[in-house]
Scaffold this active site. Structure first.
Site, PDB file in Angstrom:
ATOM      1  CB  THR A  19      65.693  54.147  53.770  1.00 15.91           C
ATOM      2  OG1 THR A  19      64.394  54.658  53.463  1.00 15.91           O
ATOM      3  CG2 THR A  19      66.087  53.096  52.750  1.00 15.91           C
ATOM      4  CB  CYS A  20      70.153  54.813  56.408  1.00 17.99           C
ATOM      5  SG  CYS A  20      71.827  54.419  56.894  1.00 17.99           S
ATOM      6  CB  CYS A  36      73.340  52.047  54.743  1.00 14.78           C
ATOM      7  SG  CYS A  36      72.480  53.508  54.195  1.00 14.78           S
ATOM      8  CE  LYS A  90      74.764  48.371  51.260  1.00 17.77           C
ATOM      9  NZ  LYS A  90      74.853  49.647  50.540  1.00 17.77           N
ATOM     10  CE1 TYR A 126      70.396  55.664  64.064  1.00 21.95           C
ATOM     11  CE2 TYR A 126      69.421  57.676  63.222  1.00 21.95           C
ATOM     12  CZ  TYR A 126      70.409  56.712  63.176  1.00 21.95           C
ATOM     13  OH  TYR A 126      71.405  56.805  62.241  1.00 21.95           O
ATOM     14  CD  GLU A 152      75.551  48.060  47.616  1.00 18.50           C
ATOM     15  OE1 GLU A 152      76.452  48.865  47.833  1.00 18.50           O
ATOM     16  OE2 GLU A 152      74.406  48.218  48.093  1.00 18.50           O
ATOM     17  NE  ARG A 188      66.092  50.863  31.805  1.00 20.92           N
ATOM     18  CZ  ARG A 188      65.371  51.917  31.923  1.00 20.92           C
ATOM     19  NH1 ARG A 188      64.200  51.966  31.348  1.00 20.92           N
ATOM     20  NH2 ARG A 188      65.782  52.956  32.608  1.00 20.92           N
ATOM     21  N   GLY A 219      65.271  51.033  40.733  1.00 22.34           N
ATOM     22  CA  GLY A 219      65.302  52.456  41.047  1.00 22.34           C
ATOM     23  C   GLY A 219      64.377  52.778  42.198  1.00 22.34           C
ATOM     24  CB  THR A 226      72.968  57.608  54.709  1.00 23.84           C
ATOM     25  OG1 THR A 226      71.910  56.683  54.494  1.00 23.84           O
ATOM     26  CG2 THR A 226      73.039  57.978  56.172  1.00 23.84           C
ATOM     27  CG  HIS A 257     105.915  47.758  50.261  1.00 23.75           C
ATOM     28  ND1 HIS A 257     105.333  47.478  49.043  1.00 23.75           N
ATOM     29  CD2 HIS A 257     106.784  46.754  50.527  1.00 23.75           C
ATOM     30  CE1 HIS A 257     105.840  46.355  48.588  1.00 23.75           C
ATOM     31  NE2 HIS A 257     106.717  45.884  49.452  1.00 23.75           N
ATOM     32  CD  GLU A 313     102.924  49.316  47.844  1.00 25.68           C
ATOM     33  OE1 GLU A 313     104.017  49.895  47.839  1.00 25.68           O
ATOM     34  OE2 GLU A 313     102.780  48.148  48.272  1.00 25.68           O
TER      35      GLU A 313
END
Ligand code: FAD
Length: 463
Positions: free
Chosen positions: A42-43, A48, A51, A99, A184, A201, A264, A313, A438, A443
């Site tokens: 999925t990631c 992720c 996205k 991968y 997102e 909802r 979900g 992940t 700064h 900060e």
């Protein structure tokens, strides 16, 4: 071990499965891994990574606008969704290959097939019907979008899976859901120019996050033109020509070009054979495991989203690694699921770690709350109406910082570092002793001198 075809059979080549496979192999185990879709899970394929690429794309329009206040004349700009999607797909294919070659390098045997469990030591590959025996089986099958009750017209709704492959940018989109994925995508589409309606909802978006942060983000999203409708559900989707009318529970109809549901995700256990071998699952559907990720069947383990612990992940990767250390490395390792820092790549971005104010009030005798909201410096010349928000929750008895909640540019990057301090048990005095950098937004985290208020359980009880 030689009695089995493999020492370890991993089902699912996603974040958790790939890590477990390669670490187990590095300890000398003979490892096989089955993947029914694409290596990376999925990631990498539909989570992720794609996205975040879309998030980057969605932020340019505001950058072009802001540039003007800094003296730039920005010529006419235009955006091509097909170009973005094609470039994103190319990158995902490159990552998938990376991968795959990692698995090859670690001598993990990859089987491109769905695998189902036959018994405590056997899996069946549905591609060719082969049965493979293994001393240990690891279930790392992840999760899947849940589309909710079967409302009329549900077939017209897409999930995040399809959102990554739309042919064109929808001019109007309705997103149902209030979790981080819904939020997102709402910000992504709005940033790219779609008119976005978010329907949820509950009473406010991002249930489980700190209430101040939820309110802040909702206000910011609305300020960017996103319609946020809470307390409603989508009860039907009617197709009308090329458009759809989403019927809300209050009877209102929202006309859009796409309807996306992000309400979900469910652990991926369907037809996996769990019942067949008597594997125990929680009521929420996740496979029950102990602190070493061992299921109710001693030779079967499970890691990642399929266990529905913390569905992120880095957590799946840690669990996969810990499993391999425990079972094949002779180093029993538990994953610490406390104080996991996390980000929401909304606009503005969120970064959080530790307790929310509500949780802190529930768990602690005394909570000191420090918070600030300010206009980020970059917004001044840009003329942009936006605010950063930061909140520190401190245990009033021990002075330990128990929660940090940030909304603003790069909040995800900030929280990774604040996370180290919180994990080390830093106190508010430690934060105060750290010299500010700064001029930065960060900060503020070390210059929060004025307590907003203190909550004391005793005083609350006396009220
Ligand atoms: C849109 C979206 C955005 C996200 N953004 C973030 C983020 O920003 N940060 C973050 O930390 N997390 C994010 N996540 C969550 C993250 O992707 C998951 O937590 C993570 O991928 C879980 O890893 P896993 O190993 O448990 O499962 P997965 O990565 O889902 O891998 C499971 C694999 O198993 C395969 N599989 C399933 N069943 C079988 C079977 N029977 N046989 C063979 N193969 C099978 C699947 O095809 C899949 O490849 C996001 C998720 C989504 C959907």
């Amino acid at each position: 071990m030689a009695d089995f075809d493999a020492d370890l059979f991993v089902i699912g080549a996603g974040s958790g499965g790939v890590r477990a496979a390669r670490i187990a192999s590095s300890y000398g185990a003979r490892v096989m891994i089955a993947e029914e879709f694409r290596v990376g899970g999925t990631c990498v394929i539909r989570g992720c990574v794609p996205k975040k690429l879309l998030v980057y794309a969605s932020r340019f329009a505001a950058e072009f606008e802001d540039a003007v206040g800094y003296g730039w004349t920005v010529g006419e700009t235009s955006f091509s969704w097909p170009t973005l999607i094609a470039n994103k797909d190319r990158e995902i294919t490159r990552l998938e290959a990376a991968y795959t070659s990692t698995l090859e390098r670690y001598k993990v045997q990859l089987v491109k097939s769905r695998a189902v469990i036959e018994d405590a030591h056997t899996v069946r590959l549905t591609a060719d019907g082969r049965r493979i025996t293994a001393k240990t089986i690891l279930i790392a099958t992840g999760g899947w979008p849940h589309m909710g009750p079967k409302i009329p017209g549900l077939e017209h709704a897409i999930s995040s899976n399809e959102a990554f492959h739309l042919k064109e940018l929808p001019p109007r989109i309705l997103i149902q859901g209030g979790g981080y994925i819904a939020v997102e995508f709402a910000c992504i589409f709005a940033g790219l120019g779609s008119k976005v309606t978010l329907v949820y909802r509950g009473e406010n978006i991002l249930r489980g996050f700190d209430d101040d942060l939820r309110e802040h983000l909702r206000t910011e999203m609305q300020g960017r033109g996103i319609t946020v409708t809470c307390g409603q559900t989508v009860d039907a989707i009617e197709k009308s020509g090329d458009e759809y009318v989403a019927r809300l529970s209050n009877g209102e109809g929202v006309t859009v070009d796409k309807a996306m549901f992000a309400i979900g995700r469910r652990p991926n256990v369907m037809d996996l054979g769990c019942e067949k071998i008597g594997l125990k699952c929680h009521d929420h559907g996740g496979i029950e495991v102990d602190e070493y990720s061992r299921t109710s069947i001693p030779s079967v383990y499970a890691v990642g989203d399929v266990t529905n612990r913390i569905n992120l992940t880095p957590v799946a990767i840690r669990e996969g690694h810990a499993f391999a250390d425990t079972v094949f490395g002779g180093k029993p390792t538990r994953v610490d699921h406390a104080d996991v820092p996390t980000a929401v790549f909304s606009e503005p971005e969120l970064g959080v770690i530790g307790l929310t104010e509500a949780q802190a009030r529930e768990q602690l005798e005394k909570v000191d709350v420090y918070k600030t909201s300010f206009r980020p410096m970059k917004a001044t010349l840009a003329g942009r109406q936006t605010r950063c928000f930061m909140k520190l929750l401190v245990d009033g008895t021990t002075d330990r910082v128990v929660g940090c909640h940030i909304a603003g540019p790069d909040a995800g990057e900030l929280i990774q570092l604040v996370g180290i301090a919180v994990k080390m048990g830093a106190t508010k005095a430690d934060f105060d002793a750290t010299m500010a950098v700064h001029p930065t937004a960060a900060e503020e985290l070390v210059t929060l001198r004025e307590k907003a208020f203190s909550y004391t359980r005793a005083a609350a009880a006396a009220e």
